[in-house]
Design a protein around this motif. Structure first.
Motif, PDB file in Angstrom:
ATOM      1  N   ALA A 128      59.395 -35.245  -2.808  1.00  0.00           N
ATOM      2  CA  ALA A 128      59.823 -34.701  -4.093  1.00  0.00           C
ATOM      3  C   ALA A 128      58.917 -33.554  -4.517  1.00  0.00           C
ATOM      4  N   PHE A 129      59.528 -32.455  -4.950  1.00  0.00           N
ATOM      5  CA  PHE A 129      58.780 -31.300  -5.435  1.00  0.00           C
ATOM      6  C   PHE A 129      58.375 -31.430  -6.905  1.00  0.00           C
ATOM      7  N   LEU A 160      52.007 -39.971  -0.573  1.00  0.00           N
ATOM      8  CA  LEU A 160      52.757 -38.993   0.225  1.00  0.00           C
ATOM      9  C   LEU A 160      51.828 -38.254   1.183  1.00  0.00           C
ATOM     10  N   ARG A 161      50.627 -37.908   0.724  1.00  0.00           N
ATOM     11  CA  ARG A 161      49.688 -37.190   1.586  1.00  0.00           C
ATOM     12  C   ARG A 161      49.201 -38.045   2.749  1.00  0.00           C
ATOM     13  N   ALA A 166      50.694 -32.164   2.841  1.00  0.00           N
ATOM     14  CA  ALA A 166      51.323 -31.012   2.195  1.00  0.00           C
ATOM     15  C   ALA A 166      51.087 -31.112   0.699  1.00  0.00           C
ATOM     16  N   ASP A 167      50.620 -30.029   0.088  1.00  0.00           N
ATOM     17  CA  ASP A 167      50.240 -30.037  -1.318  1.00  0.00           C
ATOM     18  C   ASP A 167      51.384 -29.655  -2.264  1.00  0.00           C
ATOM     19  N   LYS A 322      55.553 -22.447   2.883  1.00  0.00           N
ATOM     20  CA  LYS A 322      55.365 -23.169   1.625  1.00  0.00           C
ATOM     21  C   LYS A 322      54.802 -24.563   1.878  1.00  0.00           C
ATOM     22  N   VAL A 323      55.260 -25.205   2.959  1.00  0.00           N
ATOM     23  CA  VAL A 323      54.805 -26.553   3.270  1.00  0.00           C
ATOM     24  C   VAL A 323      53.466 -26.522   4.004  1.00  0.00           C
ATOM     25  N   PHE A 324      53.313 -25.569   4.921  1.00  0.00           N
ATOM     26  CA  PHE A 324      52.110 -25.496   5.756  1.00  0.00           C
ATOM     27  C   PHE A 324      51.480 -24.095   5.643  1.00  0.00           C
TER      28      PHE A 324
END
Length: 426
Positions: A128-129, A160-161, A166-167, A322-324
């Motif tokens: 989820a963003f 999630l991490r 992913a931040d 955006k993810v990495f």
């Protein structure tokens, strides 16, 4: 001769035999059109029940979506069970809900029973963003629990991490009954299983017509025909006008996939501590996972109507970065596109035409699991028990509004609206 597209999957495929094209006329119990997951699942279930089965494939086993997809075992359908209950009633939701985990179970059964080497790994994660998406995932978990799915676990940001470093996410939902595989190798293994039971698969044999003659289904190619008690159309987005009745029931949609250079086990283990697959919770979503040889396979970027974008890398690179962000300049070794079939309702479309032609298509982005379920349901129906098949077949399916001319722009407009809501977090 049509070969597999130049994808990561084709480059890492297990050895497979060259198969002949159909020549002349043959007779069988069931003729299956298409050697993707739906066709292979149907053929394998029927072969296990003792039926003589012939499969006709226009290109190669797994040439279409079954050999090009993201490889994620995602349970359920492209519409959640609450939406199904609202649209079709509680009885329909209960019937479909009872089958919603079955596709993944079938895949695991096939891998175990036939010793299919396809890099299977358990679990997948929905990321989820924003807080709205996380609340929706919590609601999905609670609603699914009512249908017996107790394998869903809500994750906060730190949880999630522990699945993916992913931040950009605020949390997520892990499905312990999900997973991921090398999809082409799964298809190749299932084809070998069909043949081990006496089924016959002909490649480079595009079907040009289906007719009924003397109570038999006659499936014709340019160089031969198959006369069968039953025929099953499993061409999905690649049926290409063979059965006109089905043309306006689905729309081809392309999705794009890239695979990075080899990043090494240490990097992959750092980014994916549990080696899970991930997809985000956007309406037009991205999906990704680690591969067995320590790459990242990343997909998304749909195009309604099935056209391939001119520059796949330009479309996906910003999403990947955006993810990495630390890997924003990593090399992409493989880039490809492929089509899946979308229904207006986003629910798989199963049915009959006349007494002896069955079809299944339109899994709408959830095809890895839904196709395997569809094959079992078709086999049950042909074998005399259509109860579960009819739970799908009796649903009202409508064509896309506006016909071929307007189905793409109208769908794009709807996707734009939902995409805007994702970006605004509303």
């Amino acid at each position: 001769m049509t070969s597999h597209i130049a994808s990561y999957y084709a480059a890492t495929a297990n050895p497979f035999p060259l198969r002949n094209s159909l020549e002349g006329s043959i007779e069988t119990d069931v003729c299956v059109i298409g050697a993707g997951y739906t066709g292979l699942s149907t053929a394998l279930h029927l072969s296990e029940r003792g039926y003589r089965v012939v499969v006709l494939e226009a290109a190669k086993v797994g040439w279409g979506a079954s050999g090009r997809n993201g490889g994620q075992i995602v349970n359920g359908y492209s519409r959640d069970l609450e939406n199904i209950a609202w649209r079709y009633g509680n009885a329909a939701a209960k019937a479909l809900g009872a089958m919603s985990l079955e596709g993944g179970d079938i895949i695991r059964e096939r891998i175990e029973k036939y010793g299919i080497a396809c890099d299977y790994r358990p679990t997948n994660v929905f990321a989820a963003f924003n807080a709205k998406q996380l609340r929706e995932l919590a609601h999905v978990r609670d609603h699914w629990a009512g249908f017996g799915h107790d394998g869903l676990e809500l994750l906060d940001r730190e949880g999630l991490r522990r699945q993916v470093k992913a931040d950009c996410y605020v949390g997520g939902l892990i499905d312990h009954r999900g997973g991921h595989i090398h999809p082409l190798n799964l298809a190749l293994g299932e084809a070998a299983a069909v043949e081990s039971l006496g089924g016959r698969i002909f490649e480079q044999s595009p079907v040009i017509g289906v007719r009924t003659e003397g109570g038999k289904a006659v499936v014709a190619t340019a160089t031969g025909e198959v006369r069968a008690t039953f025929a099953v159309a499993c061409g999905n987005a690649y049926l290409n006008g063979v059965i006109p009745f089905l043309e306006d029931k689905v729309m081809p949609v392309s999705t794009q996939v890239v695979t990075t250079e080899v990043l090494g086990e240490a990097t992959i283990r750092d980014l994916f501590p549990t080696l899970t697959a991930v997809e985000d919770a956007n309406y037009v979503l991205d999906y990704y996972r680690p591969t067995a040889d320590h790459r990242i396979l990343f997909g998304g970027g749909i195009v309604y109507g099935g056209d391939e974008p001119a520059d796949i890398e330009a479309r996906l690179r910003p999403h990947f970065a955006k993810v990495f962000p630390a890997l924003r300049n990593v090399r992409f070794d493989y880039l490809w596109s492929g089509n899946f079939a979308l229904t207006l309702t986003r629910i798989p479309h199963l049915g009959r035409i006349g007494n002896n032609l069955y079809f299944a298509h339109g899994c709408s982005g959830h095809g890895v699991t839904s196709t395997h379920l569809a094959g079992r349901l078709i086999a049950e129906a042909i074998d005399g028990d259509a109860t579960r098949f009819d739970a799908f077949a009796n649903l009202p399916y409508v064509p896309f509004p506006g016909g071929r001319a307007l189905r793409v722009p109208l769908t794009v407009l709807g996707a734009w609206w939902y995409g805007l809501r994702d970006r605004l977090g509303i």
